[in-house]
Each structure stands twice: as structure tokens, then as C-alpha cells.
Design an enzyme around this catalytic site. Sequence first.
Site: not given
Ligand SMILES: NC(=O)c1ccc[n+]([C@@H]2O[C@H](COP(=O)([O-])OP(=O)(O)OC[C@H]3O[C@@H](n4cnc5c(N)ncnc54)[C@H](OP(=O)(O)O)[C@@H]3O)[C@@H](O)[C@H]2O)c1
Length: 361
Positions: A79, A84, A231, A233-234
Site C-alpha cells: 500500500d 507519502y 495503522g 501498530l498504531c
Molecule cells: N489511508 C490513509 O489515510 C492512511 C493513513 C495512515 C496510514 N495508511 C497506510 O497504512 C500503513 C500503516 O500505517 P502506519 O504506517 O501509519 O502505522 P503503523 O503500521 O501502525 O506503524 C508503523 C510504524 O511502526 C513501527 N514499527 C513497525 N514494525 C515494528 C516492530 N516490529 N516493532 C516496533 N515498531 C515497529 C515503525 O516505526 P519506527 O520505524 O519509527 O520505529 C513503523 O514506521 C501506512 O504505511 C499506509 O500505507 C493509510
Amino acid sequence: MRTDQANSRNLLPKTAAPPRLTHRGPEMAMIEIGGPDMVASRIALGTWAIGGSMWGGSDTRSALRTIDAAIDHGINLIDTAPAYGFGLAEEIVGRALAPNGRRRRILIATKCGLEWQGDKIRRNASPARIREEIDASLKRLRTDYIDLYQLHWPDPGVPIEESAGALATLLQEGKIRAVGVSNLDRAQTERFRQIVPIRTTQPPYNLFEQEIAAELLPYATQTGLVLLAYGALCRGLLGGKMSSATRFEGDDLRRVDPKFQQPRFDQYLAAVAELDQFARGHFGTGVLALAVRWILDRGPTIALWGARRPDQLAEIGTVMGWSLDAAAMDQIDRILARTIVSPIGAGFMAPPAADAERAAA
Ligand SMILES: NC(=O)c1ccc[n+]([C@@H]2O[C@H](COP(=O)([O-])OP(=O)(O)OC[C@H]3O[C@@H](n4cnc5c(N)ncnc54)[C@H](OP(=O)(O)O)[C@@H]3O)[C@@H](O)[C@H]2O)c1
């Protein structure tokens, strides 16, 4: 370019059968997105942090290795979005998938409906903007079709039917294989799908952000949509590695994310600690696997796991091959209610609409 035959498969009935879940033991589970022509892993790689902007910067080498690792772990859905890193995340995905015919084996989900000036992002889901965006995305992604094209945010300045109509045209032209929406509520989703069939919806959804459980999730389940939970992993909280001493650098959005501000941050950290203890005691996994498993056991979902280093995906295997029953779900609810006394949602992430910007000026 896709053939007409491929496109005709996109014309799904407005009320479809629930998506078929295909479990394969402890390896990656798969799910059909709107039909057997699109089968995706139930964990997808999220690339917002790979874009760097709002995440304190990007490291291309590490990002490329992360995409390799995701594919090695059985992930076949990535995704991304133009916003981004203002194109950078899409460029990195394109570069990672270009060699060895890899592109054909991986599903690319990207988005439209935002624009930016400098580092200020705002909504623009006009048909003209969408037409401009698709060609730029195809170029950055080094491909001639997008598997899943999603409206990123609804734009209050543009009737939803007009944005949907622009996506219908792209579907007919074969530039995209399927349509999805993101950040639309149930009523907006209903209006949108009167114009063009959709296969997915992408809202925020994780243990700490459950606002969509009341309406959108049951709606998705009833109408055969797959819910891409963002999100997962929040924003790293549910990764289980943070403490009250954790600090974020540069433009990292967690410097303003209300969950990461005291005294609330400590409440969420207390929840993480209790959930981790619960996961270890009952399932022999940590909080991260529990958090992702929880999403997969709530319905026809795909967990969007954001990562920018390969080691961050090492625990993927621990999510598969088990599930949470009703009693475990109850216990989790009790932990959340006990520890998080002032919960807050994901609303801070919403980009402004053009009108709102004018009003504020
Ligand atoms: N449609 C929308 O409006 C929207 C909005 C938000 C997100 N999204 C999509 O959803 C995806 C996921 O959400 P997100 O990236 O915001 O947040 P997430 O998946 O909740 O968290 C990602 C962050 O968690 C940390 N992480 C990842 N693996 C880990 C592990 N094994 N242990 C500890 N920490 C870990 C990393 O941060 P660090 O590298 O800083 O440690 C990583 O950047 C996005 O990348 C995007 O593709 C879409």
C-alpha cells in the site's frame, strides 16, 4: 495496459458474497479482494514511513531491503500513495518491483485525491486532479496499471459522485484493475459505489482506534468489501518497544500525535504492557503479534503494517496459525477499558480541505 476482459471482472454486483478467506496453516493467510482474480496476503506492507515525510526522514537502501523482506515473508500487497514523501514512496516501490518481472506477482495499492504545495498537503479529489495523478503514479511506480486505486480522502469541495466517476473512467481505460475508498464513512461509501463498483475500504483500525467497529466494519462484512486496516501498530505503539523516555525526531508526526503526549502516552504504554503480558501468558507471543492477530480476527480484513527496516517484519510468522476466541477478545476489552482512561482517536491525521484552508487564512 490491461485487456477489456480483465476489466469486465471488475464489474462486481453491489452486494457481493463475503470475501473468501484462504488459510494455509502457519504461513501467510490470503484473502480474495472482490473475486478470485485478486488474492492478497492478509498482511500488507504500508509505505508511509518509507516516504520519510512526517516520519523523520527516509533511507532508500533500508526501504528497498524492507520491500524484499516483506515479499520473502509472503506479503504480496503493497500500500502506498503519492503523498507519502511527495512521490518518494511510490518511486521506491517502483524501483523495488521493476527487476525480474516481480511487478506481475505483487499487488500495488495506491491512492488519489490529495495535492501538495511545498510540504503542505490538502484535499483535491476533482476529476482533473485524479487524471493528473494516475499518470504520475504509473510513471513513479514504473508500471502501466495499478491493481487497487483508492480515493485517499473525501473532498468536501467536490461531489463524491464526480470523484467516483473519474475512477470509473480509469477502470474502463484499463489503467486500474479495481477501485477502493479510504477515510469515507458508510453513507459516503454508499454514494460512491452507486457510481463505480468498489472492492475495498481503508479506515484507521487497530486495538487503540476502533471507531469504525460500530458502522463501517459491519457494513464491509455485509457488502463483501475487504477492509484494509491502516495503522495496524498504531504508529509503532503496539510494537511494544516504546517507553515514556521514547523521543521522536524532526518532522515525525508522533511529536504531535495526541496519543504520544503525556499524560495520555503513559496510559497507552500501560495498556501495551498489560496486553504484552496477556499475549505471552496465553499465546506465547508478544503484543505486536496480538495486535495484528486481533485485526485479522475481526472480519474480512487486511492489516496494513508500516515498516521501513527489514527487521521490523521479523515477527510476521508469529501472527499466523492461531486465532483469538470470544473470551480472549473480552479480556482484551477489559484491559483497554482499565488502562486507557482518556482514549483519543486518529482524527488528527485528517488533511485540510481547500475550503478549510481558505477559511483559516
Ligand atoms: N489511508 C490513509 O489515510 C492512511 C493513513 C495512515 C496510514 N495508511 C497506510 O497504512 C500503513 C500503516 O500505517 P502506519 O504506517 O501509519 O502505522 P503503523 O503500521 O501502525 O506503524 C508503523 C510504524 O511502526 C513501527 N514499527 C513497525 N514494525 C515494528 C516492530 N516490529 N516493532 C516496533 N515498531 C515497529 C515503525 O516505526 P519506527 O520505524 O519509527 O520505529 C513503523 O514506521 C501506512 O504505511 C499506509 O500505507 C493509510
